[in-house]
Design an enzyme around this catalytic site. Sequence first.
Site: not given
Length: 261
Positions: A120, A228, A230
């Site tokens: 990001c 994202h 994660e």
Amino acid sequence: MSSAPISSGRRPVIAVTACIKLVEGSPSHAAGMKYVEAAADGAGGMPLIVPALGSGIDIDQVLDLVDGVLVTGSTSNVAPEIYGGPAPRPGNKGDPARDATTLPLIRAAIERDMPLLAICRGHQELNVALGGSLHQHVHEVPGMMDHRDDASLPWEERFGHAHPVMPEAGGLLARIQGGVAPFLVNSLHHQAIDRLAPGLRVEARAEDGLVEAISIPGRRFVLGVQWHPEALWRIDPAHDAILKAFGEAARAWAARAEAAA
């Protein structure tokens, strides 16, 4: 825990970049738990949070201690004067200490050919660090979608799947995904790559043509993603694969360093 295989020897140490944020009213060096857990469980590494000290940190000393770099996302934005953009609008959140830390950290890691995953804001920083520029309000660019999230929604919905991206044939991301086929990503950004930096390769685009992933051909592992992973790796194999690939590159770096010692 991730299903990423852990090879013999020590776990690779992964630098995780921090931001300056207020914690109970006090400025603090902070890295989101989801990034730390992604480095530890998703990539199989040992996270080391790097404070945003700018010129007060010895970048080479940090990189001597680690086997990979994870550049996190953030609610703040890269200062537009760094890439020659127009002055930010009122209310823009900057983090000059982070800028002064992550941009030289990215360049130094690339110089060493150290594995690097940029997420990001980190994806945007990778482009800026190498001479590219950003759209500050991509939803106002003709032909582009609104890539922002709805902050009123619960966390799980904000970071859930939002739209597909299409990997480019022959690239790093296509290899990680096992082929060229669209897959779903989340979308929580109002800034994005405008002018691509020299030497970067487009790895994936959104349906509106926005650059969603980048790499550096010929490098061991350098990948920037606008979304994202994660937040999705525990539930989506496409994003688990990204963290696994980064972790394997960091393990290979660690093994190489051990062999040379």
